[in-house]
Design a protein around this motif. Structure first.
Motif, PDB file in Angstrom:
ATOM      1  N   THR A  30       6.695  -6.903   9.533  1.00  0.00           N
ATOM      2  CA  THR A  30       5.683  -6.927   8.473  1.00  0.00           C
ATOM      3  C   THR A  30       6.279  -6.500   7.140  1.00  0.00           C
ATOM      4  OG1 THR A  30       3.889  -6.483  10.032  1.00  0.00           O
ATOM      5  CG2 THR A  30       3.469  -5.974   7.707  1.00  0.00           C
ATOM      6  N   LYS A  31       7.058  -5.434   7.145  1.00  0.00           N
ATOM      7  CA  LYS A  31       7.668  -4.953   5.901  1.00  0.00           C
ATOM      8  C   LYS A  31       8.685  -5.954   5.368  1.00  0.00           C
ATOM      9  CE  LYS A  31       6.966   0.030   6.411  1.00  0.00           C
ATOM     10  NZ  LYS A  31       6.223   0.055   7.668  1.00  0.00           N
ATOM     11  N   GLN A  32       9.427  -6.587   6.273  1.00  0.00           N
ATOM     12  CA  GLN A  32      10.367  -7.624   5.836  1.00  0.00           C
ATOM     13  C   GLN A  32       9.629  -8.770   5.142  1.00  0.00           C
ATOM     14  OE1 GLN A  32      12.586  -8.829   9.314  1.00  0.00           O
ATOM     15  NE2 GLN A  32      13.923  -7.034   9.266  1.00  0.00           N
ATOM     16  N   LYS A  33       8.508  -9.195   5.732  1.00  0.00           N
ATOM     17  CA  LYS A  33       7.737 -10.293   5.149  1.00  0.00           C
ATOM     18  C   LYS A  33       7.134  -9.894   3.807  1.00  0.00           C
ATOM     19  CE  LYS A  33       8.356 -13.466   8.243  1.00  0.00           C
ATOM     20  NZ  LYS A  33       9.187 -14.664   7.872  1.00  0.00           N
ATOM     21  N   ILE A  34       6.733  -8.641   3.678  1.00  0.00           N
ATOM     22  CA  ILE A  34       6.183  -8.169   2.404  1.00  0.00           C
ATOM     23  C   ILE A  34       7.238  -8.265   1.311  1.00  0.00           C
ATOM     24  CG2 ILE A  34       5.433  -6.095   1.158  1.00  0.00           C
ATOM     25  CD1 ILE A  34       3.874  -5.309   3.683  1.00  0.00           C
ATOM     26  N   ILE A  35       8.466  -7.856   1.618  1.00  0.00           N
ATOM     27  CA  ILE A  35       9.541  -7.918   0.629  1.00  0.00           C
ATOM     28  C   ILE A  35       9.852  -9.364   0.266  1.00  0.00           C
ATOM     29  CG2 ILE A  35      11.986  -7.429   0.212  1.00  0.00           C
ATOM     30  CD1 ILE A  35      11.666  -4.936   1.970  1.00  0.00           C
ATOM     31  N   GLU A  36       9.956 -10.229   1.264  1.00  0.00           N
ATOM     32  CA  GLU A  36      10.263 -11.633   1.003  1.00  0.00           C
ATOM     33  C   GLU A  36       9.149 -12.306   0.181  1.00  0.00           C
ATOM     34  OE1 GLU A  36      12.967 -12.709   4.955  1.00  0.00           O
ATOM     35  OE2 GLU A  36      10.788 -12.992   5.024  1.00  0.00           O
ATOM     36  N   THR A  37       7.903 -12.014   0.533  1.00  0.00           N
ATOM     37  CA  THR A  37       6.781 -12.616  -0.176  1.00  0.00           C
ATOM     38  C   THR A  37       6.705 -12.109  -1.615  1.00  0.00           C
ATOM     39  OG1 THR A  37       5.551 -12.813   1.903  1.00  0.00           O
ATOM     40  CG2 THR A  37       4.285 -12.976  -0.138  1.00  0.00           C
ATOM     41  N   THR A  38       6.979 -10.843  -1.801  1.00  0.00           N
ATOM     42  CA  THR A  38       6.989 -10.266  -3.149  1.00  0.00           C
ATOM     43  C   THR A  38       8.050 -10.922  -4.007  1.00  0.00           C
ATOM     44  OG1 THR A  38       6.154  -8.134  -2.350  1.00  0.00           O
ATOM     45  CG2 THR A  38       7.289  -8.135  -4.474  1.00  0.00           C
TER      46      THR A  38
ATOM     47  N   TRP B  76      17.799  -3.201   6.340  1.00  0.00           N
ATOM     48  CA  TRP B  76      16.899  -4.343   6.497  1.00  0.00           C
ATOM     49  C   TRP B  76      16.476  -4.512   7.956  1.00  0.00           C
ATOM     50  CZ3 TRP B  76      13.919  -7.660   3.953  1.00  0.00           C
ATOM     51  CH2 TRP B  76      13.555  -8.858   4.576  1.00  0.00           C
ATOM     52  N   GLU B  77      17.430  -4.429   8.865  1.00  0.00           N
ATOM     53  CA  GLU B  77      17.131  -4.640  10.280  1.00  0.00           C
ATOM     54  C   GLU B  77      16.271  -3.526  10.853  1.00  0.00           C
ATOM     55  OE1 GLU B  77      21.046  -5.114  11.884  1.00  0.00           O
ATOM     56  OE2 GLU B  77      21.054  -7.300  11.566  1.00  0.00           O
TER      57      GLU B  77
ATOM     58  N   ASN C 273       0.835  -1.203   0.000  1.00  0.00           N
ATOM     59  CA  ASN C 273       0.000   0.000   0.000  1.00  0.00           C
ATOM     60  C   ASN C 273       0.876   1.262   0.000  1.00  0.00           C
ATOM     61  OD1 ASN C 273      -2.471   1.349  -0.073  1.00  0.00           O
ATOM     62  ND2 ASN C 273      -2.599   1.469   2.174  1.00  0.00           N
ATOM     63  N   ARG C 274       1.937   1.188  -0.796  1.00  0.00           N
ATOM     64  CA  ARG C 274       2.921   2.273  -0.945  1.00  0.00           C
ATOM     65  C   ARG C 274       3.649   2.592   0.352  1.00  0.00           C
ATOM     66  NH1 ARG C 274       3.662   4.653  -5.460  1.00  0.00           N
ATOM     67  NH2 ARG C 274       4.617   6.460  -4.446  1.00  0.00           N
ATOM     68  N   ASN C 275       3.709   1.627   1.273  1.00  0.00           N
ATOM     69  CA  ASN C 275       4.530   1.795   2.462  1.00  0.00           C
ATOM     70  C   ASN C 275       5.981   1.391   2.219  1.00  0.00           C
ATOM     71  OD1 ASN C 275       2.890   2.922   4.530  1.00  0.00           O
ATOM     72  ND2 ASN C 275       1.764   0.989   4.634  1.00  0.00           N
ATOM     73  N   ILE C 276       6.239   0.740   1.069  1.00  0.00           N
ATOM     74  CA  ILE C 276       7.602   0.443   0.639  1.00  0.00           C
ATOM     75  C   ILE C 276       7.738   0.951  -0.785  1.00  0.00           C
ATOM     76  CG2 ILE C 276       9.357  -1.325   0.243  1.00  0.00           C
ATOM     77  CD1 ILE C 276       7.840  -3.112   2.222  1.00  0.00           C
ATOM     78  N   VAL C 277       8.607   1.921  -0.990  1.00  0.00           N
ATOM     79  CA  VAL C 277       8.782   2.542  -2.297  1.00  0.00           C
ATOM     80  C   VAL C 277      10.244   2.432  -2.703  1.00  0.00           C
ATOM     81  CG1 VAL C 277       8.603   4.676  -3.627  1.00  0.00           C
ATOM     82  CG2 VAL C 277       6.903   4.164  -1.854  1.00  0.00           C
TER      83      VAL C 277
END
Length: 366
Positions: free
Chosen positions: A276-284, A270-271, A79-83
């Motif tokens: 949640t953001k880490q999981k979003i990147i990994e899942t993507t 990364w740390e 939801n544009r929380n990671i750009v």
């Protein structure tokens, strides 16, 4: 009857008393609820912006499946929380080593391939384009289920980088040449651009080799600084434009049956991301692996037809040449196993898995 009526009256009285007490209890609970949440810290949803670069031209990277798609997917899923903000200068200047840039924090993240980092450790070469190596299914199975990822993480973490597989491609060609390759002597007369372990094998048999990043390959062919290239799959090679300045395209894919594409992220960056953001990147990235495999395999045959229609002579290396290449790989891998403990451990793990897996393949697959 009097007993029945009396029971009703008692029930009504009790009900009134309970009804009178419930709102008071409810109000007290609500006060406690409000107090507890008033004391809780506010949750910040500030978007994370990552400066991002790539060793590959994003717009042509497997019809965008390995580049632009992962950028867009990350933004959408989060939801544009990671750009990811693409740093074009870092991607177009071959003098900037993206590995060092990510390690130092000069760049937050980069899309690349482990075969480019064998100057850091030759063991990186075993996570991209393994000569006479496994196919896509076996390679990914070993990586995710049989210990490969632990070795991979260890290598990157030594350099202050969190890395993950964020794409895959399939078999490559053996190389683009501007002269016929009928014998080993013909290879020894070649000046071949390559990276990773394929460079070491071609060097072992006596060819001249040049280490170039992908964006340098076409200009070097055009300017005749080299006369051969060993890079990737037909589709990626064609998208880069290698067929414009080559006469012959050789097979089989001795140096790459499968290839990982990595998303490197600065470890401190990364740390600092929440879980949640880490999981979003990994899942993507996991989703991008699936998409990139299907995208890669879907276009190779049509690309080969285009290459032939463009006048490129598609050929196969002779059995003599293939035997020499395999012997050179055994020599190179044996030497690195003696000199680099990480390389030895990873290669032993991969070979053991392949030996076991081959039994299943022979029995279960047709």
């Amino acid at each position: 009857m009097r007993g029945f009526i009396g029971g009703i009256m008692v029930g009504i009285v009790i009900g009134v008393i309970i009804a009178a007490k419930v709102p008071q209890n409810h109000l007290q609970n609500q006060k406690n609820y409000n107090k507890n949440y008033a004391d809780a810290p506010e949750v910040s949803e500030a978007p994370v912006r990552l400066n991002f670069a790539s060793d590959y031209p994003l717009a042509i990277l497997l019809n965008k499946k390995l580049g632009l798609d992962v950028v867009k997917r990350l933004e959408k899923v989060s939801n544009r929380n990671i750009v990811l903000k693409f740093q074009k200068s870092a991607a177009t200047d071959p003098k900037i080593p993206l590995f060092d840039a990510v390690s130092s924090g000069a760049i937050d993240a980069a899309l690349s391939s482990s075969q480019l980092w064998t100057d850091k450790s030759v063991a990186f070469g075993l996570f991209s384009s393994v000569p006479f190596g496994p196919d896509i299914v076996a390679y990914l199975t070993w990586f995710r289920q049989h210990g490969g990822r632990a070795f991979y993480d260890k290598l990157y973490l030594k350099h202050n980088i969190k890395s993950m597989i964020c794409g895959m491609t399939g078999a490559a060609g053996a190389g683009w040449f501007n002269q016929k390759i009928n014998t080993i002597e013909d290879l020894r007369k070649s000046t071949i651009a390559a990276n990773g372990l394929v460079l070491n094998v071609y060097e072992n048999i006596g060819a001249s080799v040049v280490k170039l990043v992908p964006i340098e390959l076409v200009s070097s062919l055009k300017n005749k600084k080299i006369n051969a290239v060993a890079f990737s799959s037909p589709a990626m090679d064609q998208q880069l434009g290698l067929s414009k300045y080559s006469k012959y395209y050789y097979f089989p894919s001795w140096f790459q049956q499968a290839k990982f594409i990595d998303l490197m992220i600065n470890l401190k960056k990364w740390e600092n991301l929440d879980e949640t953001k880490q999981k979003i990147i990994e899942t993507t990235c996991m989703a991008n692996v699936v998409d990139s495999i299907s995208a890669s395999e879907s276009v190779q045959f049509d690309t080969l037809k285009e290459i032939i229609n463009d006048g490129i002579d598609v050929r196969e290396f002779s059995p003599e040449v293939m035997r020499a290449l395999k012997q050179a790989w055994l020599s190179v891998s044996s030497a690195y196993s003696r000199s680099n403990n990480d390389f030895r451990q990873i290669l032993v793990s991969l070979r053991k898995f392949r030996a076991d897996y081959s039994i299943w393949q022979d029995l279960g697959k047709i």
